[in-house]
Enzyme design. Structure first.
Site, PDB file in Angstrom:
ATOM      1  N   THR A 107      65.213  67.882  -2.046  1.00  0.00           N
ATOM      2  CA  THR A 107      64.042  67.987  -1.182  1.00  0.00           C
ATOM      3  C   THR A 107      64.576  68.118   0.240  1.00  0.00           C
ATOM      4  O   THR A 107      65.760  67.890   0.495  1.00  0.00           O
ATOM      5  CB  THR A 107      63.148  66.734  -1.267  1.00  0.00           C
ATOM      6  OG1 THR A 107      63.971  65.592  -1.016  1.00  0.00           O
ATOM      7  CG2 THR A 107      62.494  66.613  -2.620  1.00  0.00           C
ATOM      8  N   TYR A 125      50.778  85.921   3.008  1.00  0.00           N
ATOM      9  CA  TYR A 125      51.382  86.014   1.678  1.00  0.00           C
ATOM     10  C   TYR A 125      52.703  86.762   1.760  1.00  0.00           C
ATOM     11  O   TYR A 125      52.751  87.870   2.308  1.00  0.00           O
ATOM     12  CB  TYR A 125      50.455  86.792   0.721  1.00  0.00           C
ATOM     13  CG  TYR A 125      49.739  85.870  -0.213  1.00  0.00           C
ATOM     14  CD1 TYR A 125      50.451  85.023  -1.061  1.00  0.00           C
ATOM     15  CD2 TYR A 125      48.350  85.852  -0.266  1.00  0.00           C
ATOM     16  CE1 TYR A 125      49.793  84.164  -1.912  1.00  0.00           C
ATOM     17  CE2 TYR A 125      47.692  84.989  -1.117  1.00  0.00           C
ATOM     18  CZ  TYR A 125      48.419  84.144  -1.945  1.00  0.00           C
ATOM     19  OH  TYR A 125      47.776  83.291  -2.791  1.00  0.00           O
ATOM     20  N   GLU A 137      54.982  87.016  -1.172  1.00  0.00           N
ATOM     21  CA  GLU A 137      55.622  86.958  -2.497  1.00  0.00           C
ATOM     22  C   GLU A 137      56.823  87.895  -2.526  1.00  0.00           C
ATOM     23  O   GLU A 137      56.774  89.012  -2.008  1.00  0.00           O
ATOM     24  CB  GLU A 137      54.612  87.333  -3.580  1.00  0.00           C
ATOM     25  CG  GLU A 137      53.683  86.170  -3.866  1.00  0.00           C
ATOM     26  CD  GLU A 137      52.411  86.573  -4.562  1.00  0.00           C
ATOM     27  OE1 GLU A 137      51.850  87.625  -4.180  1.00  0.00           O
ATOM     28  OE2 GLU A 137      51.987  85.854  -5.470  1.00  0.00           O
ATOM     29  N   ASP A 170      71.030  66.814  -8.328  1.00  0.00           N
ATOM     30  CA  ASP A 170      69.784  66.690  -7.576  1.00  0.00           C
ATOM     31  C   ASP A 170      70.083  65.697  -6.449  1.00  0.00           C
ATOM     32  O   ASP A 170      70.113  64.490  -6.674  1.00  0.00           O
ATOM     33  CB  ASP A 170      68.677  66.178  -8.492  1.00  0.00           C
ATOM     34  CG  ASP A 170      67.375  65.916  -7.738  1.00  0.00           C
ATOM     35  OD1 ASP A 170      67.383  65.944  -6.495  1.00  0.00           O
ATOM     36  OD2 ASP A 170      66.355  65.665  -8.402  1.00  0.00           O
ATOM     37  N   LYS A 206      63.610  63.943   2.954  1.00  0.00           N
ATOM     38  CA  LYS A 206      64.058  62.548   2.847  1.00  0.00           C
ATOM     39  C   LYS A 206      65.123  62.312   3.927  1.00  0.00           C
ATOM     40  O   LYS A 206      64.816  62.398   5.100  1.00  0.00           O
ATOM     41  CB  LYS A 206      64.544  62.274   1.417  1.00  0.00           C
ATOM     42  CG  LYS A 206      63.426  62.443   0.378  1.00  0.00           C
ATOM     43  CD  LYS A 206      63.868  62.032  -1.000  1.00  0.00           C
ATOM     44  CE  LYS A 206      62.737  62.079  -2.006  1.00  0.00           C
ATOM     45  NZ  LYS A 206      62.633  63.343  -2.732  1.00  0.00           N
ATOM     46  N   ARG A 258      58.183  68.503   4.196  1.00  0.00           N
ATOM     47  CA  ARG A 258      58.143  68.296   2.746  1.00  0.00           C
ATOM     48  C   ARG A 258      58.444  69.620   2.065  1.00  0.00           C
ATOM     49  O   ARG A 258      57.818  70.635   2.354  1.00  0.00           O
ATOM     50  CB  ARG A 258      56.754  67.839   2.302  1.00  0.00           C
ATOM     51  CG  ARG A 258      56.245  66.616   3.002  1.00  0.00           C
ATOM     52  CD  ARG A 258      55.099  65.985   2.259  1.00  0.00           C
ATOM     53  NE  ARG A 258      55.611  65.292   1.121  1.00  0.00           N
ATOM     54  CZ  ARG A 258      56.244  64.108   1.190  1.00  0.00           C
ATOM     55  NH1 ARG A 258      56.407  63.493   2.347  1.00  0.00           N
ATOM     56  NH2 ARG A 258      56.714  63.536   0.119  1.00  0.00           N
TER      57      ARG A 258
HETATM   58  N1  DSN Z   1      59.182  60.303  -5.140  1.00  0.00           N
HETATM   59  C1  DSN Z   1      60.549  60.411  -4.704  1.00  0.00           C
HETATM   60  C2  DSN Z   1      61.153  59.093  -4.388  1.00  0.00           C
HETATM   61  O1  DSN Z   1      60.448  58.305  -3.806  1.00  0.00           O
HETATM   62  O2  DSN Z   1      62.298  58.851  -4.679  1.00  0.00           O
HETATM   63  C3  DSN Z   1      61.390  61.187  -5.613  1.00  0.00           C
HETATM   64  O3  DSN Z   1      60.850  62.439  -5.767  1.00  0.00           O
END
Ligand code: DSN
Length: 423
Positions: A232, A55, A57, A206, A235, A241
């Protein structure tokens, strides 16, 4: 691909077997979901490490638990590397996901009922950008700008910047959002900032889908134009993730830190933060620029090959990693849902997606979303992508015939076998 898991196999053979089967699925299929990728062994080692036990925090040097010394160093390295990679001054690496990052930004910068401008989910936006089923649409007041829909316009399929200005002028939002989940065009961050400055709004990008392209110089950077940037890390950026929030503004950074912890999250996932640090290190290497450029080249090759076969594409092509196929011109009766199912049977993994001027529900759709990040990681180049486009076309032409799909499945496995995973 195989996964060596002697301990897990001994303790929990059922789970070990499922992981082994999933490893085999990844090796033998073609991953074309635009938001997925194959992360490195180094990232997976960090995420699978003992750092899951603690932990932490709080933030580096300001924790609520003892024993956080090494974790402070891990998190600080992740922060410093994220700032260097994206060219900004402050980063919060604790969001568990892109949705958590977006929620924290909304909590930091908006009050319940506040207005913000974004684009509809059905036009390429995201649930967290004001969808009525998400907290962002229930507790805030989203107003939406549009895409250019005139096919004779050279900007067809891009964000209609005139509609952005119109909606901002009319509704006076506190904040404008740009950045999308199904948008094949380059984002004009400078154009958005000009509108934000003119109407005294904050600008938030974003960049979840294009983060790796921004980091690898294959898409313009959101900095210095955007006040806050979320993404994120899994990707195009090819990490574990997770989520990430960045800004150049110290006051905003303080609000964002409070909004992440204690505002919307508890203990950070330190093993994942270590994986993010590894990913940011990998993405800062020269070879990552080559990767990002190839992702875009492969996107164009995919779009060109599909267009040559008569398919209609959103925006008439792509400038990034993503190709959105509108099935209606070639197969008016085929839904995106059915097409994705046939493609999966053939070993080509995609997702159904709404398309501009959609006529079906989001549960059926008229489109399929494709992406090149994962195939590019495996080493496919333009000529291989043209072959993949042929397999996609053959699958859709099969009319779901099981024997034809089984035959294409073999061809897919043969192609996939030429590009083994690094792990
Ligand atoms: N679920 C994602 C996507 O596939 O674009 C976005 O968060």
């Amino acid at each position: 691909m195989s996964q060596n898991m002697p301990n897990l196999t001994a303790v929990d053979p059922a789970i070990a077997k499922l992981i082994e089967q999933e490893a085999d699925r990844q090796q033998t299929t073609l991953e074309m979901i635009a938001s997925e990728n194959h992360t490195s062994n180094a990232v997976m080692e960090a995420v699978g490490s003992c750092l899951t036990n603690k932990y932490c925090e709080g933030y580096p040097q300001k924790r609520y638990y003892s024993g956080c010394g090494f974790y402070d160093e891990v998190e600080q390295l992740a922060i410093d590397r994220a700032c260097a990679l994206f060219g900004c001054s402050f980063a919060n690496v604790q969001p568990h996901s892109g949705a958590s990052a977006n929620l924290a930004v909304q909590f930091a910068l908006l009050e319940p009922g506040d207005t913000f401008a974004a684009i509809e989910l059905s036009e390429g936006g995201h649930l967290t950008h004001g969808s009525p089923v998400n907290i962002s649409g229930k507790w805030l007041n989203p107003v939406t700008y549009k895409l250019v829909t005139d096919e004779s316009d050279p900007n067809y399929g891009a964000i209609d910047m005139a509609s952005v200005e119109e909606v901002v002028k009319q509704h006076k939002p506190k904040l404008i959002m740009c950045g999308y989940s199904a948008h094949p065009k380059t984002i004009d961050f400078a154009g958005f900032r000009a509108i934000a400055d003119k109407y005294n709004c904050l600008l938030w990008a974003d960049i979840a889908h294009i983060a790796g392209l921004c980091a690898g110089d294959a898409h313009p950077s959101p900095f210095p134009h955007c006040h806050v940037v979320t993404t994120t890390t899994h990707k195009t950026l090819r990490g574990p993730r997770g989520g990430l929030i960045m800004t150049n503004d110290e006051e905003l950074a303080k609000k964002i830190n409070k909004a992440v912890f204690p505002g919307t999250q508890g203990g950070p996932l330190m093993h994942v933060i270590a994986g993010k640090a590894v990913c940011f290190g990998e993405a800062s290497k020269p070879e990552f620029k080559t990767y990002a450029a190839q992702v875009v080249k492969n996107g164009k090759a995919l779009a060109d090959a599909l267009k040559a076969k008569g398919y209609k594409l959103a925006a008439n092509g792509t400038e990034n990693h993503l190709v959105l196929v509108d099935l209606r011109t070639v197969f008016p009766d085929l839904t995106g849902k059915e097409a994705a199912l046939w493609l999966e049977k053939a070993g080509i993994i995609t997702n159904m997606n709404t398309v501009p001027n959609e006529t079906r529900s989001p549960f059926k759709t008229s489109g399929v979303r494709l992406g090149t990040p994962a195939l590019t990681t495996r080493g496919l180049v333009e000529s291989d992508i043209a072959e993949v486009a042929g397999l996609i076309d053959a699958t859709l032409q099969s009319n779901g015939d099981e024997a034809k799909l089984a035959d294409i499945r073999k061809q897919v496995a043969d192609l996939a076998a030429k590009f083994p995973m690094a792990h």
